[in-house]
Design a protein around this motif. Structure first.
Motif, mmCIF file in Angstrom:
data_model
loop_
_atom_site.group_PDB
_atom_site.id
_atom_site.type_symbol
_atom_site.label_atom_id
_atom_site.label_comp_id
_atom_site.label_asym_id
_atom_site.label_seq_id
_atom_site.Cartn_x
_atom_site.Cartn_y
_atom_site.Cartn_z
ATOM 1 N N PRO A 134 100.257 15.864 23.625
ATOM 2 C CA PRO A 134 100.381 16.997 22.514
ATOM 3 C C PRO A 134 101.680 18.150 23.108
ATOM 4 O O PRO A 134 101.165 19.126 22.322
ATOM 5 C CB PRO A 134 98.441 17.326 22.759
ATOM 6 N N GLY A 135 101.364 18.340 24.615
ATOM 7 C CA GLY A 135 102.650 18.971 25.003
ATOM 8 C C GLY A 135 103.655 19.004 24.371
ATOM 9 O O GLY A 135 104.494 20.255 24.646
ATOM 10 N N THR A 136 104.629 17.661 23.277
ATOM 11 C CA THR A 136 105.638 17.317 23.126
ATOM 12 C C THR A 136 105.516 17.361 21.479
ATOM 13 O O THR A 136 106.844 17.220 20.822
ATOM 14 C CB THR A 136 106.512 16.707 23.382
ATOM 15 N N PHE A 137 104.338 17.643 20.314
ATOM 16 C CA PHE A 137 104.501 18.065 19.283
ATOM 17 C C PHE A 137 104.977 18.906 18.705
ATOM 18 O O PHE A 137 104.940 20.628 18.666
ATOM 19 C CB PHE A 137 102.401 18.104 18.929
ATOM 20 N N GLU A 138 105.865 18.871 17.784
ATOM 21 C CA GLU A 138 106.881 20.128 16.843
ATOM 22 C C GLU A 138 106.400 19.432 15.598
ATOM 23 O O GLU A 138 106.724 17.971 15.222
ATOM 24 C CB GLU A 138 108.502 19.760 17.779
ATOM 25 N N GLU B 128 93.995 22.842 26.103
ATOM 26 C CA GLU B 128 92.517 22.738 25.068
ATOM 27 C C GLU B 128 93.667 23.701 23.569
ATOM 28 O O GLU B 128 93.625 22.923 22.784
ATOM 29 C CB GLU B 128 91.837 23.490 25.588
ATOM 30 N N LEU B 129 93.753 24.352 23.396
ATOM 31 C CA LEU B 129 94.765 24.996 22.078
ATOM 32 C C LEU B 129 95.854 24.028 21.642
ATOM 33 O O LEU B 129 95.833 23.864 20.782
ATOM 34 C CB LEU B 129 95.571 26.487 22.201
ATOM 35 N N GLU B 130 96.484 23.720 22.481
ATOM 36 C CA GLU B 130 97.448 22.114 21.821
ATOM 37 C C GLU B 130 96.921 21.016 21.851
ATOM 38 O O GLU B 130 97.243 20.261 21.246
ATOM 39 C CB GLU B 130 98.505 22.319 23.314
#
Length: 415
Positions: free
Chosen positions: A137-141, A177-179
């Motif tokens: 999730p920390g790499t989502f674009e 949590e938001l990401e």
């Protein structure tokens, strides 16, 4: 599956061996040789070894990305690895692909497109091939993931682990949590088939917190859920500095809650840690549990490849730099061995017993080249202890066997 022809030249082509028919025939006479009547389905696993940061519980072959990644050099090596592996799998179709890591979603859109192009050029893919990619999730674009979809990825597996910020921090995750919520929204809008990975029995986690994590996941109606119990794996930071985890009773309550909530939401528990809506089981993972074949390429990847009279395991070099250099030299395989006949029963059961609904006894002979009678003693003992149910059409773990799966699997060691 590919029926096996008996002519020596055909066997040599399937096995990737340069032998005369007479030499191949001699192999039949070797004591302990297997006799597979058909080759199993074949999957492809591709490993991308870099992460933004290694999590303290992770024992996978992952390396923290420092500076610019050598993406081109690595993808060049992956192509060389695949080209050098082709003689082992001539004529065989790829039914599923899984791109794992590490964090494959660190790959550029152009890099992923190049990778998928190389795969299609060199391999024959089934028309309905399931092609999964892991994502953090920390790499989502959003735009990059649309490009992944256009390149041929048709299933996404998202490492959420928790929707609770405090627990994410304790797990060393790079997202909050938001990401996590945003990642699921992007996945749902881009892919019609996706999986959410969650963990439970986390440091300091209560039953209510585990329930809220699951309820949040279910609110997105994912086609597939993976629910993993956090374990202290050797050679991890958590193993060296263990956090305080929920006790066994609380962990068991969490497991019961998961079983009840997923069933009520229309999910079928089909494998130890996997829950799916009808028709959405992970085909790639099912191939593992059913003792199918898989070619693993990339740093640290493992393979299991069957031939008419033997089953081969391989492991690639783990360090990305060493792997790239080895691929350039013409052999990225660091370790290779045949599965011994005496180990075959255990290897099969280690996988197949993870399936909640069990397996047809005929599958054992089909995938191991041996009669089910080879493990009869262990089957009788497991059945006698109430860990196993069996009849002429089915072998499966009982509820007790699922609870004590490790003990059940160990009964087939040396069987």
């Amino acid at each position: 599956m590919i029926p096996i022809k008996v002519a020596g030249s055909d066997l040599g082509k399937i096995a990737g061996e340069s032998r005369s028919p007479a030499a191949t025939a001699l192999q039949y006479l070797q004591p302990g040789a297997l006799n597979l009547t058909a080759l199993p389905p074949l999957s492809l696993y591709i490993h991308f070894p870099w992460c933004v940061r290694k999590c303290p519980y992770c024992d996978f072959n992952s390396h923290e990305a420092k500076g610019e990644l050598p993406e081109k050099e690595y993808l060049d090596a992956v192509r060389l690895d695949l080209e050098q592996s082709l003689p082992m799998i001539w004529g065989r179709k790829i039914h599923t692909i899984f791109i794992g890591g590490g964090t494959p979603s660190l790959m550029s859109a152009a890099g992923l497109d190049r990778l998928m192009s190389d795969v299609r050029t060199l391999l024959s893919l089934a028309l309905d091939a399931e092609i999964t990619m892991e994502a953090n999730p920390g790499t989502f674009e959003a735009e990059r993931f649309k490009s992944y979809r256009e390149s041929g990825i048709n299933r996404l597996s998202i490492g959420i682990q928790s929707f609770n910020g405090a627990h994410l921090k304790a797990l060393g995750r790079i997202h909050d949590e938001l990401e996590a919520l945003r990642a699921v929204e992007i996945a749902r809008s881009t892919f019609d088939n996706f999986n959410l990975d969650l963990m439970f029995a986390l440091p300091g986690q209560t039953l209510d917190e585990a329930r809220r994590d699951l309820e949040t996941a279910l609110s997105f109606a994912p086609p597939h859920l993976s629910m993993y119990h956090l374990t202290m794996e050797p050679n991890t930071v958590f193993a060296k500095y263990p956090p305080v985890l929920p006790d066994d009773d609380t962990s068991a309550d969490m497991q019961d809650m998961i079983l009840e909530a997923t069933a009520a939401a229309g999910y079928r528990h089909y494998e130890v840690s996997a829950y799916a809506r009808e028709g959405r089981q992970a085909k790639h993972n099912l191939n593992y549990w059913q003792f199918g074949d898989y070619l693993g390429i990339g740093a640290g990847a493992h393979s299991k490849i069957s031939f008419p009279h033997r089953v081969l395991r391989q492991a690639r070099y783990k360090q990305p730099g060493s792997y790239i250099e080895a691929a350039r030299r013409g052999n990225p395989v660091q370790e290779e061995h045949e599965i011994a006949r005496g180990d075959m029963g255990f290897e099969f059961m280690l996988n197949a017993l993870r399936l909640v609904d069990g397996f047809d006894p005929n599958l054992f002979a089909e995938r191991t080249g041996m009669s089910i009678s080879a493990i009869a003693k262990a089957l009788n003992e497991a059945e006698g202890k109430g860990l196993l149910y069996r009849d002429h059409k089915l072998i499966k773990p009982t509820e007790l066997g699922q609870r004590f799966l490790n003990d059940l699997q160990e009964m087939f060691l040396g069987a």
